[in-house]
Scaffold this active site. Structure first.
Site, PDB file in Angstrom:
ATOM      1  N   ASP A   8       1.238  -1.139  -0.494  1.00 18.31           N
ATOM      2  CA  ASP A   8      -0.477  -0.195  -0.310  1.00 18.31           C
ATOM      3  C   ASP A   8       0.894   0.786   0.281  1.00 18.31           C
ATOM      4  O   ASP A   8       1.469   1.769   0.750  1.00 18.31           O
ATOM      5  CB  ASP A   8      -0.805   0.005   1.570  1.00 18.31           C
ATOM      6  N   LYS A  70       3.209  11.095  -3.893  1.00 20.31           N
ATOM      7  CA  LYS A  70       1.463  10.040  -4.876  1.00 20.31           C
ATOM      8  C   LYS A  70       0.587  11.660  -5.398  1.00 20.31           C
ATOM      9  O   LYS A  70      -0.343  11.254  -5.860  1.00 20.31           O
ATOM     10  CB  LYS A  70       0.960   9.510  -3.233  1.00 20.31           C
ATOM     11  N   GLU A 171      -8.328   0.261  -3.812  1.00 21.09           N
ATOM     12  CA  GLU A 171      -7.329   0.150  -2.027  1.00 21.09           C
ATOM     13  C   GLU A 171      -7.697  -0.119  -1.344  1.00 21.09           C
ATOM     14  O   GLU A 171      -8.755  -0.837  -0.545  1.00 21.09           O
ATOM     15  CB  GLU A 171      -6.724   1.489  -2.310  1.00 21.09           C
ATOM     16  N   ASP A 193     -12.751   5.740   2.111  1.00 19.96           N
ATOM     17  CA  ASP A 193     -10.879   5.688   2.724  1.00 19.96           C
ATOM     18  C   ASP A 193     -10.928   7.275   2.836  1.00 19.96           C
ATOM     19  O   ASP A 193     -10.776   7.514   1.290  1.00 19.96           O
ATOM     20  CB  ASP A 193     -10.467   4.790   1.394  1.00 19.96           C
TER      21      ASP A 193
END
Ligand code: AMP
Length: 528
Positions: A8, A70, A171, A193
């Site tokens: 992850d 990211k 994810e 999330d």
């Protein structure tokens, strides 16, 4: 046989796991911790630090300490989001020749892919030291809402790190896999999330071992960083009003404030009040100034409530898309560190009218799901028969008057493909240009340009006679592929695809060579 690991790759923290028998297990990093800060720092002595050591540099060496990379993956420098992020980052961003974003360190331009590859490379070496064996293959997770460029950039980062990506998995899907396996029941589950940089909402149905994503939506630029920035702005504005000094212009002060803000935000998930104490935040010839103020939970909620509110239209949207009602949802899972904020939980309860699931570890569940996916690919999971995911964004082409014609709608189950016939508009036309886009706007220019390609070598014929079938595919990684067939000859048409973003194959190989050279130099230096 070398092991496959699940990674992850988070905005702020990364985590990895592997399958121990039928259960996923988190792999600790070299410090024995289950998560690793997604941070890379370049020191003045030319050292490259990654993870916890890099994070420690963020105050003393803010301009060369790169975090939240990211958020920049697969992005254009000129995009509104990057321009906004730039204001709060202590390191320098600049534009590559193809318009992509680059980080400038010591006058060198580095791609976000290369920076992420350093984090992945570090995780790889931690896993190798844990197993005492080489790790080559990986299942890697991305936010569900990542577009083709962002997914490809993540895959490229892994390749640079020497990892072969067996599957890119969303994810929230990974989170449900891990949760569903543990709880073994048929249910409709919503995953909310919210991590450091991205937000996703996903609805999934589990039925007799078939994990079926019904719909997903989200914002790849909404997460904990935005909450921190609200606190930072509050501190800076108050300081400016009181002292007439704009601390946002001072990189070191800005970084200290940012760290303190994030720390306070975390504390306020468990306490009602938190003290922000930053001595000597500003000094000049005449005086020194300090920051000492209290942030209460209710002030934090005032500052950030509308960020949480921004997520609700996306939830409405997944219900509309999946054609199910709120009352059909059996469970809500909260994933991502920012979901620990009590107001997030409260607003979720207000929306769904029941409590979310409590007994999961939001930091580890995604990596656990990625490890599970590796076992599904190997066919060793008997409880999971099939995983059906969806594409988060529509895929289409530009047509007349800059409009966007959808070919594959968002939330279509992947892998999927659609074929469209193309022809010529002029006699003896030898080439046709096709512009591939991803997004939801009716206006082509508002969507993400994936590629422009030319169909070449069309045989001489009157206008409208040639028929070339172009096939648009989205693979199981959510990546787009295009192929074409000349129907008059049955031959595959040659397509010259010019990606509008990303690293070229040559560039990736060049970085790999450079990295290998640096590594062997470090090994030689270590020996001497
Ligand atoms: P992730 O990407 O899932 O690791 O989430 C990281 C984000 O979660 C960062 O923005 C953190 O500041 C935030 N976070 C972590 N723990 C907490 C907490 N206890 N309360 C609020 N936010 C948190």
């Amino acid at each position: 046989m070398s092991r496959v690991i699940g990674i992850d790759l988070g905005t702020t923290y990364s985590c990895m796991a592997f399958m121990e028998g039928e259960k996923p297990k988190v792999i600790p990093n070299l410090d024995g911790l289950s998560t690793t800060p997604s941070v890379v720092s370049f020191t003045s002595t030319g050292e490259e630090l990654i993870g916890t050591l890099a994070l420690r540099q963020s105050i003393t060496n803010p301009e060369n300490t790169l975090y939240a990379i990211k958020r920049l993956m697969g992005k254009k420098y000129s995009s509104e989001k990057v321009q906004k992020a730039k204001k709060n980052l202590p390191y320098k961003l600049t534009e590559a020749d193809n318009g992509d974003v680059r980080v400038e360190v010591d006058s060198k331009l580095i791609s976000p892919q290369e920076i992420s590859s350093k984090i992945l490379g570090y995780l790889k070496s931690c896993a190798e030291s844990y197993f005492g064996d080489e790790v080559k293959e990986v299942v890697i997770t991305v936010p569900a809402h990542f577009n083709d460029h962002q997914r490809q950039a993540t895959k490229d980062a892994a390749k640079i790190a020497g990892l072969e990506v067996l599957r890119v998995i969303n994810e929230p899907t990974a989170a449900i896999l891990a949760y569903g396996l543990e709880n073994k029941k048929n249910a409709t589950i919503a995953v909310y999330d919210i991590g450091g940089g991205t937000f996703d909402i996903t609805l999934m149905e589990i039925n007799e071992g078939i994990f079926n994503v019904l719909a997903t939506d989200g914002d790849s630029f909404l997460g904990g960083e935005d909450f921190d920035n609200r606190i930072v702005e509050w501190i800076i504005n108050d300081f400016n009003e009181e002292n007439g000094v704009d601390l946002s212009l001072d990189k070191l002060a800005l970084q200290r404030i940012k760290e303190a803000a994030e720390k306070s935000k975390r504390e306020l998930s468990y306490t009602m009040e938190s003290e922000i104490n930053l001595p000597f935040i500003f000094s000049d010839k005449n005086s020194s100034k300090h920051i000492k103020k209290n942030l209460t939970r209710s002030k934090l909620e005032n500052l950030t409530k509308n960020l949480i509110e921004k997520t609700f239209p996306y939830i409405d949207d997944v219900f509309m898309e999946s054609k199910i009602e709120i009352q059909d949802v059996d469970e809500v899972i909260l994933v991502g560190g920012q979901a620990r904020m009590p107001l997030v939980k409260k607003m979720i309860i207000d929306y769904f009218r029941f409590d979310p699931v409590e007994n999961i570890n939001p930091d580890e569940i995604v990596a656990a799901g990625a490890a599970l996916q590796s076992a599904i690919l190997e066919g060793t999971m008997k409880d999971i028969v099939l995983l059906l995911d969806v594409t988060p964004l529509s895929l289409g082409i530009e047509t007349e008057n800059e409009s966007f014609t959808k070919i594959i709608d968002k939330n279509t189950t992947i892998p999927t493909k659609e074929t469209m016939p193309f022809t010529t508009v002029e006699d003896n036309q030898r080439r046709v240009r096709v512009h591939v886009l991803q997004g939801e706007s009716e206006k082509a220019t508002d969507n993400i340009s994936l590629a422009v390609f030319d169909l070449l070598g069309i045989g001489a014929a009157p206008a409208g006679v040639p028929q070339i079938d172009v096939t648009f595919e989205i693979d199981a990684d959510g990546l787009v592929k295009v192929s074409a067939k000349d129907m008059s000859t049955g031959r595959l048409q040659s397509i010259k695809v010019k990606s509008s973003s990303g690293l070229t194959e040559n560039k990736i190989n060049e970085i790999i060579k450079r990295t290998q050279k640096t590594n062997s130099q470090v090994e030689d230096d270590d020996k001497t």
